[in-house]
Scaffold this motif. Structure first.
Motif, short mmCIF file in Angstrom:
data_model
loop_
_atom_site.label_atom_id
_atom_site.label_comp_id
_atom_site.label_asym_id
_atom_site.label_seq_id
_atom_site.Cartn_x
_atom_site.Cartn_y
_atom_site.Cartn_z
N ARG A 35 14.33 14.63 34.17
CA ARG A 35 13.25 14.89 35.12
C ARG A 35 11.88 14.96 34.12
NH1 ARG A 35 15.57 17.50 39.73
NH2 ARG A 35 17.94 17.35 39.19
N ILE A 36 10.86 14.90 34.76
CA ILE A 36 9.58 15.15 33.97
C ILE A 36 9.22 16.45 34.30
CG2 ILE A 36 7.03 14.70 33.86
CD1 ILE A 36 7.63 11.83 34.57
N ALA A 37 9.19 17.48 33.37
CA ALA A 37 8.97 18.65 33.24
C ALA A 37 7.61 18.96 33.52
CB ALA A 37 9.51 19.37 32.06
N GLU A 38 6.61 18.49 32.79
CA GLU A 38 5.21 18.58 33.20
C GLU A 38 4.39 17.21 32.38
OE1 GLU A 38 3.01 21.64 31.05
OE2 GLU A 38 5.02 22.02 29.65
N SER A 39 3.33 16.93 32.73
CA SER A 39 2.47 16.11 32.15
C SER A 39 0.80 16.27 32.49
CB SER A 39 2.80 14.56 32.81
OG SER A 39 2.42 14.37 34.12
N GLY A 40 0.27 15.64 31.45
CA GLY A 40 -1.10 16.03 31.46
C GLY A 40 -1.85 15.60 30.10
N SER A 41 -3.05 16.02 29.93
CA SER A 41 -3.65 15.49 28.55
C SER A 41 -2.71 16.39 27.39
CB SER A 41 -5.24 15.62 28.71
OG SER A 41 -5.28 17.09 28.64
N VAL A 42 -2.98 15.82 26.15
CA VAL A 42 -2.38 16.35 25.24
C VAL A 42 -2.89 17.60 24.94
CG1 VAL A 42 -1.91 16.42 22.65
CG2 VAL A 42 -1.63 14.43 24.15
N SER A 43 -4.24 17.87 24.69
CA SER A 43 -4.95 19.01 24.41
C SER A 43 -4.47 20.17 25.49
CB SER A 43 -6.32 19.00 24.51
OG SER A 43 -6.81 18.57 25.78
N GLU A 44 -4.38 19.80 26.98
CA GLU A 44 -4.12 20.74 27.92
C GLU A 44 -2.63 21.10 27.71
OE1 GLU A 44 -5.39 18.79 31.69
OE2 GLU A 44 -3.58 19.13 32.09
N ILE A 45 -1.61 20.25 27.47
CA ILE A 45 -0.44 20.66 27.26
C ILE A 45 0.08 21.57 26.02
CG2 ILE A 45 2.03 19.73 27.09
CD1 ILE A 45 1.24 18.92 29.75
N PHE A 46 -0.63 21.20 25.10
CA PHE A 46 -0.60 21.83 23.61
C PHE A 46 -1.06 23.22 23.89
CE2 PHE A 46 1.26 19.50 20.03
CZ PHE A 46 1.71 18.66 20.58
N SER A 47 -2.32 23.46 24.53
CA SER A 47 -2.89 24.79 24.53
C SER A 47 -2.13 25.75 25.67
CB SER A 47 -4.26 24.69 24.92
OG SER A 47 -4.60 24.12 26.07
N ASN A 48 -1.43 25.28 26.68
CA ASN A 48 -0.90 25.85 27.55
C ASN A 48 0.45 25.09 27.99
OD1 ASN A 48 -0.39 27.69 29.71
ND2 ASN A 48 -2.17 26.97 30.88
N PRO A 49 1.45 25.01 27.51
CA PRO A 49 2.62 24.44 27.87
C PRO A 49 3.36 25.33 28.96
CG PRO A 49 3.11 25.25 25.82
CD PRO A 49 1.49 25.35 26.29
N LYS A 50 3.28 24.53 30.23
CA LYS A 50 3.89 25.34 31.34
C LYS A 50 5.47 25.29 31.58
CE LYS A 50 -0.15 25.05 34.11
NZ LYS A 50 -1.01 24.43 33.05
N SER A 51 5.83 24.41 31.24
CA SER A 51 7.50 24.40 31.29
C SER A 51 8.32 24.95 30.14
CB SER A 51 8.08 22.81 31.39
OG SER A 51 7.76 22.04 30.07
N ASP A 52 9.43 25.44 30.37
CA ASP A 52 10.18 25.97 29.24
C ASP A 52 10.28 25.03 27.95
OD1 ASP A 52 10.68 28.41 30.31
OD2 ASP A 52 12.68 28.04 30.93
N ILE A 53 10.61 23.65 28.29
CA ILE A 53 10.95 22.66 27.56
C ILE A 53 9.65 22.36 26.59
CG2 ILE A 53 10.60 20.95 28.93
CD1 ILE A 53 13.06 21.09 26.28
N GLY A 54 8.60 22.38 27.53
CA GLY A 54 7.15 22.10 26.60
C GLY A 54 6.98 23.30 25.70
N ARG A 55 7.40 24.44 26.08
CA ARG A 55 7.09 25.51 24.98
C ARG A 55 7.87 25.46 23.83
NH1 ARG A 55 5.60 28.84 29.83
NH2 ARG A 55 7.82 29.25 30.12
N ARG A 56 9.12 25.19 24.24
CA ARG A 56 10.18 24.82 23.18
C ARG A 56 9.82 23.98 22.22
NH1 ARG A 56 15.83 23.92 25.41
NH2 ARG A 56 16.15 23.20 23.46
#
Lengths: 283, 223
Positions: free
Chosen positions: A237-258
């Motif tokens: 599944r898609i855990a989250e998506s958005g602009s790279v700066s957004e995701i990098f500064s504030n990853p919302k999903s567990d996998i994103g953070r990891r």
């Protein structure tokens, strides 16, 4: 009078601009002797014209299947794939083949034809497209120059380094003047320096030729260095998506953070920097 | 028999052997190569999986390959008479030889096609290549070295079969070995024929390997 409305119109046009690739509720199941395995589940994705879009996930997350659904090398079990607003799922095989000519693809293992030299590898998609020989050769030579391998035209893939092979593969993938370039772990078999130069080449192709680039990777660095937007995929599944700066500064999903923080922590440069700061610049 | 007569005899029979092997090989490849393409293409892992057709073709191929060649000559007699008009001599060996060798060639070619990197085929598909284009522009050229090695093995096998046919009036070097060496008890002649067969096998095999090596661009530092 109407001039005043132009900026607004443009803004509206931009936000509602038709995505070049759109996936709607894509589901992919594979039949295995152990039963059905779901590789992708309810994937929704809109890729904008002209952007570099990254899809990141751990191995086995379904990234490679996802990218193959875009050019229909894999047929989704459910859902719709749209390319420039046109539905690709369900069209006859012959039309799918024509659609694929508008989508180049490069691979981790380069997948060059071993028995063809460099220039003939680049000519391959043009032969498929039945472009007249003379014109095709001109085009291929131009591309070889673009990827900086004009002196290797008569070399065979076995005589090239990994980075050179990927450059040939890139030239081949964009030879038929596609609108989208799909990159499946294109830098994963390359060393860091070569990775950097290949990413720069991809960026140039994106900027200069206006080709939309879709990158599949498990390396955060790849996303960080060239992508505009990113989708994090985990467990089909898609855990989250958005602009790279957004995701990098504030990853919302567990996998994103990891993926992001984990990568940061193991990043040698960052680590060294931390040590340095900790010891107050000594050492 | 005088020496010169033997020379003449050998000359004629070498000619007969080469004729049998050459014609049979060409026809066997004309049938076997497309069959091998079909077998690999319709396989579950192939470019156009058709399990039903694949199983049928596989079955026919295996059945034909299970008939011992000497028996095949006998079974094929009506067909031989029908197609070449005689059941004696080198010509008459060609139909059974083809029936036995074509499925063998098909399996050899099939295994060569299966060696082609699946990633390369996928790349061709991603460029919009049709199955026919994949066969002609990817499968065959990419497996060329392996096909040539296979051809050397197939042709030497056909040569072996052709010698066996000497037993049943087929002509050629095998016939000399049997007729003179065995029935007339002239071991020297038999050995002469056997040695000539050995040399032919060597030549074909080495030529095949040489061509395969020459044509293979996967080797580094070629020039």
């Amino acid at each position: 009078m109407s001039k005043e409305f132009i900026p607004e119109n443009l803004a509206a046009d931009f936000s509602e601009e038709e995505p070049i690739v759109e996936l709607r509720h894509i589901k992919k199941e594979f039949k295995t002797p152990e039963g059905r395995v779901t590789a992708l589940y309810d994937i929704d994705l809109k890729i904008r014209r002209g952007e570099i879009f990254g899809i990141i996930g751990l191995s086995g997350a379904g990234k490679s299947t996802l990218v193959r659904c875009i050019n229909l090398l894999e047929t989704p079990t459910e859902g719709t794939v749209l390319f420039e607003g046109r539905e690709l799922t369900g069209i006859p095989e012959k039309e799918k083949r024509i659609a694929r000519q508008s989508m180049g693809m490069i691979f981790q293992q380069f997948n060059l034809l071993w028995q063809r030299n460099v220039i003939k590898n680049i000519l391959f998609p043009l032969e498929i497209k039945k472009i007249p020989k003379k014109e095709a050769l001109k085009q291929a030579e131009k591309l070889l120059e673009l990827v900086g391998l004009s002196d290797k035209a008569r070399a065979y893939p076995a005589q090239l380094s990994g980075g050179q092979k990927q450059r040939v593969a890139i030239a081949r993938a964009i030879a038929s003047e596609p609108k989208v370039l799909l990159c499946d772990e294109a830098t994963s078999a390359l060393d860091p320096d070569t990775t950097k130069s290949i990413l720069e080449l991809l960026k140039r192709i994106n900027r200069e030729l206006g080709i939309t680039v879709i990158i599949i990777t498990h390396e955060m660095k790849v996303i960080e260095s060239i992508c505009d937007r990113v989708a994090v995929i985990d467990n089909s599944r898609i855990a989250e998506s958005g602009s790279v700066s957004e995701i990098f500064s504030n990853p919302k999903s567990d996998i994103g953070r990891r993926l992001i923080l984990g990568d940061r922590l193991t990043d040698r440069a960052v680590y060294d920097n931390m040590i340095k700061n900790f010891f107050g610049g000594e050492n | 028999m005088a020496g010169s007569e033997f020379v003449q005899l050998f000359k004629t029979e070498i000619g007969a052997t080469v004729y049998m092997v050459l014609i049979s090989s060409v026809i066997s490849y004309l049938i076997g190569l497309p069959l091998g393409i079909l077998l690999s293409a319709t396989d579950d892992e192939g470019i156009c999986p058709l399990p039903g057709l694949n199983r049928l073709l596989g079955l026919v191929t295996n059945l034909l390959r299970s008939v011992p060649f000497l028996i095949m000559i006998v079974i094929a007699l009506p067909l031989t008479r029908l197609t070449v008009g005689t059941t004696l001599g080198a010509k008459a060996v060609i139909p059974p030889l083809v029936i036995s060798a074509a499925p063998y060639v098909a399996r050899m070619a099939e295994s060569s096609f299966k060696e082609v990197d699946r990633g390369v085929i996928e790349a061709a598909k991603s460029m919009g290549a049709s199955n026919l284009q994949i066969i002609l522009k990817v499968l065959i050229p990419e497996s060329r070295p392996s096909l040539l090695v296979g051809a050397a093995i197939s042709v030497t096998t056909i040569l072996g079969y052709s010698a066996m046919a000497g037993n049943l009036g087929g002509g050629g070097l095998g016939a000399i070995a049997i007729n003179y060496g065995y029935y007339r008890r002239e071991p020297l002649i038999m050995w002469g024929a056997v040695i000539l067969l050995m040399i032919l096998v060597q030549l074909i095999q080495e030529l095949g390997l040489l061509l395969a090596r020459r044509s293979d661009k996967r080797i580094r530092n070629i020039k």
